[in-house]
Design a protein around this motif. Sequence first.
Motif, mmCIF file in Angstrom:
data_model
loop_
_atom_site.group_PDB
_atom_site.id
_atom_site.type_symbol
_atom_site.label_atom_id
_atom_site.label_comp_id
_atom_site.label_asym_id
_atom_site.label_seq_id
_atom_site.Cartn_x
_atom_site.Cartn_y
_atom_site.Cartn_z
ATOM 1 N N THR A 142 67.551 31.962 48.213
ATOM 2 C CA THR A 142 67.913 32.868 49.353
ATOM 3 C C THR A 142 69.762 32.923 49.626
ATOM 4 O OG1 THR A 142 66.906 31.123 50.522
ATOM 5 C CG2 THR A 142 65.560 33.220 49.685
ATOM 6 N N ASP A 143 70.015 31.802 50.096
ATOM 7 C CA ASP A 143 71.458 31.133 50.507
ATOM 8 C C ASP A 143 72.098 32.260 49.531
ATOM 9 O OD1 ASP A 143 73.122 29.871 52.195
ATOM 10 O OD2 ASP A 143 74.013 28.897 50.447
ATOM 11 N N GLN A 144 72.499 31.934 47.963
ATOM 12 C CA GLN A 144 73.259 32.905 47.021
ATOM 13 C C GLN A 144 72.804 34.330 46.948
ATOM 14 O OE1 GLN A 144 71.373 30.355 43.851
ATOM 15 N NE2 GLN A 144 73.148 30.108 43.304
ATOM 16 N N ILE A 145 71.060 35.218 47.632
ATOM 17 C CA ILE A 145 70.945 36.295 47.707
ATOM 18 C C ILE A 145 72.078 36.704 49.049
ATOM 19 C CG2 ILE A 145 69.368 38.056 48.351
ATOM 20 C CD1 ILE A 145 67.400 35.820 46.890
ATOM 21 N N ILE A 146 71.582 36.080 49.857
ATOM 22 C CA ILE A 146 72.536 35.771 51.528
ATOM 23 C C ILE A 146 72.929 34.793 51.947
ATOM 24 C CG2 ILE A 146 70.622 36.281 53.057
ATOM 25 C CD1 ILE A 146 73.387 38.476 53.368
ATOM 26 N N PRO A 147 74.299 34.774 51.335
ATOM 27 C CA PRO A 147 74.773 33.129 51.989
ATOM 28 C C PRO A 147 74.836 33.102 54.224
ATOM 29 C CG PRO A 147 76.067 34.200 50.879
ATOM 30 C CD PRO A 147 74.949 35.734 50.844
ATOM 31 N N LYS A 148 74.652 31.506 54.527
ATOM 32 C CA LYS A 148 74.163 31.229 55.322
ATOM 33 C C LYS A 148 75.225 32.457 56.801
ATOM 34 C CE LYS A 148 76.115 27.113 55.363
ATOM 35 N NZ LYS A 148 76.975 27.120 54.260
ATOM 36 N N GLN A 149 76.396 32.233 55.773
ATOM 37 C CA GLN A 149 77.518 32.661 57.438
ATOM 38 C C GLN A 149 77.584 34.133 58.060
ATOM 39 O OE1 GLN A 149 78.513 32.147 54.599
ATOM 40 N NE2 GLN A 149 80.277 33.080 53.357
ATOM 41 N N PHE A 150 76.286 35.072 56.374
ATOM 42 C CA PHE A 150 76.126 36.287 57.217
ATOM 43 C C PHE A 150 74.993 36.167 58.241
ATOM 44 C CE2 PHE A 150 78.504 36.878 53.204
ATOM 45 C CZ PHE A 150 79.435 36.920 54.399
ATOM 46 N N LEU A 151 74.399 35.571 58.473
ATOM 47 C CA LEU A 151 73.110 35.473 59.286
ATOM 48 C C LEU A 151 73.182 35.707 60.995
ATOM 49 C CD1 LEU A 151 71.210 32.555 56.949
ATOM 50 C CD2 LEU A 151 71.225 34.956 56.617
ATOM 51 N N LYS A 152 73.682 36.105 61.474
ATOM 52 C CA LYS A 152 74.490 36.177 63.231
ATOM 53 C C LYS A 152 73.552 37.546 62.963
ATOM 54 C CE LYS A 152 78.253 32.874 62.327
ATOM 55 N NZ LYS A 152 79.916 33.459 62.330
ATOM 56 N N ARG A 153 74.002 38.492 62.301
ATOM 57 C CA ARG A 153 73.409 40.077 63.072
ATOM 58 C C ARG A 153 71.590 39.907 63.402
ATOM 59 N NH1 ARG A 153 76.152 43.740 60.515
ATOM 60 N NH2 ARG A 153 74.917 45.150 60.780
ATOM 61 N N ILE A 154 71.869 41.075 64.064
ATOM 62 C CA ILE A 154 70.264 40.347 65.146
ATOM 63 C C ILE A 154 69.085 41.170 64.228
ATOM 64 C CG2 ILE A 154 70.853 39.300 67.360
ATOM 65 C CD1 ILE A 154 70.556 42.038 69.178
ATOM 66 N N GLU A 155 69.405 42.493 63.735
ATOM 67 C CA GLU A 155 68.512 43.734 63.345
ATOM 68 C C GLU A 155 69.041 43.128 61.990
ATOM 69 O OE1 GLU A 155 72.878 44.405 63.588
ATOM 70 O OE2 GLU A 155 71.931 44.726 64.748
ATOM 71 N N ARG A 156 67.852 43.919 61.259
ATOM 72 C CA ARG A 156 67.694 44.047 60.226
ATOM 73 C C ARG A 156 68.682 44.572 59.034
ATOM 74 N NH1 ARG A 156 61.043 44.617 59.062
ATOM 75 N NH2 ARG A 156 60.442 42.718 61.631
ATOM 76 N N THR A 157 68.969 45.672 59.516
ATOM 77 C CA THR A 157 70.211 46.667 59.225
ATOM 78 C C THR A 157 71.272 45.912 58.955
ATOM 79 O OG1 THR A 157 70.738 47.576 60.840
ATOM 80 C CG2 THR A 157 68.968 48.667 59.318
ATOM 81 N N GLY A 158 72.050 46.275 57.482
ATOM 82 C CA GLY A 158 74.157 46.149 57.432
ATOM 83 C C GLY A 158 73.930 44.650 56.459
ATOM 84 N N PHE A 159 73.153 43.738 56.134
ATOM 85 C CA PHE A 159 73.487 42.816 55.381
ATOM 86 C C PHE A 159 73.249 42.320 53.414
ATOM 87 C CE2 PHE A 159 69.992 41.609 58.859
ATOM 88 C CZ PHE A 159 70.816 40.080 59.185
ATOM 89 N N GLY A 160 73.624 44.871 52.807
ATOM 90 C CA GLY A 160 73.601 44.509 52.026
ATOM 91 C C GLY A 160 74.821 44.316 51.503
ATOM 92 N N GLN A 161 75.904 44.783 52.554
ATOM 93 C CA GLN A 161 77.068 44.807 51.834
ATOM 94 C C GLN A 161 77.899 42.875 52.017
ATOM 95 O OE1 GLN A 161 79.581 45.263 55.520
ATOM 96 N NE2 GLN A 161 78.002 44.375 56.964
ATOM 97 N N PHE A 162 77.246 42.838 51.876
ATOM 98 C CA PHE A 162 76.387 40.418 51.709
ATOM 99 C C PHE A 162 76.044 40.356 50.969
ATOM 100 C CE2 PHE A 162 76.995 41.336 56.952
ATOM 101 C CZ PHE A 162 78.633 41.358 57.028
ATOM 102 N N LEU A 163 75.057 41.549 49.836
ATOM 103 C CA LEU A 163 74.404 40.545 49.033
ATOM 104 C C LEU A 163 75.168 39.925 47.886
ATOM 105 C CD1 LEU A 163 71.211 40.462 48.040
ATOM 106 C CD2 LEU A 163 72.000 43.201 46.714
ATOM 107 N N PHE A 164 74.633 38.762 47.493
ATOM 108 C CA PHE A 164 75.033 38.468 46.465
ATOM 109 C C PHE A 164 76.786 37.130 46.827
ATOM 110 C CE2 PHE A 164 71.899 40.143 43.815
ATOM 111 C CZ PHE A 164 70.886 39.064 43.691
#
Length: 194
Positions: A21-43
């Motif tokens: 899961t850290d390769q899927i979404i690295p830990k430094q991008f987990l600061k968002r509080i909503e469920r959206t916007g994470f796709g840009q950080f995938l892998f």
Amino acid sequence: MEAIEKHRGLVYPLNRANIDTDQIIPKQFLKRIERTGFGQFLFYHWRFDDDGNKRTDFSMNYPEYQNASILVAGDNFGCGSSREHAPWALLDYGFRVIIAPSFADIFYNNSLKNGIIPIQLDQEQVDQWMERAEKGTLTLDIDLKNQFIVDEADQKVHFDIPEYHKEKLINGWDDIALTLQHQDAISAYEGNLA
């Protein structure tokens, strides 16, 4: 959650095992509080260099895989930590289906709860589609209701999925939507407490 009964999509082959899961979404991008916007950080570390530029040697950046919505991956996909951000990132990027020989249990359940269909198939079948997608484009048709996949050669492959999760995906129900189906009983119970 968006309902999904059938899905036709382009396959992106990620021929790696034990993707955590850290390769899927690295830990430094987990600061968002909503469920959206994470796709840009995938892998992220595979897709981008240290300066944030797209890597030309990572196939997900190739033009032929843009708009892929089905990920075919290696064994033990989603291992590592239990972060729910991993399926959020995959879904936000555009993946609705993930096919692999096996999944980490927590990742598998988090995917189902967030509207992704994780399909476990035998290694031989995964390898076959992986090879075809690496040599050129491959499109698959997923029929969740009848639990089968049809490829471009009209090969029909059955898959298993728990009935409970299948019903939730087809109807677009998350856990809150399921609870709200009992709103009258909940209100009556709360009314009796007063």
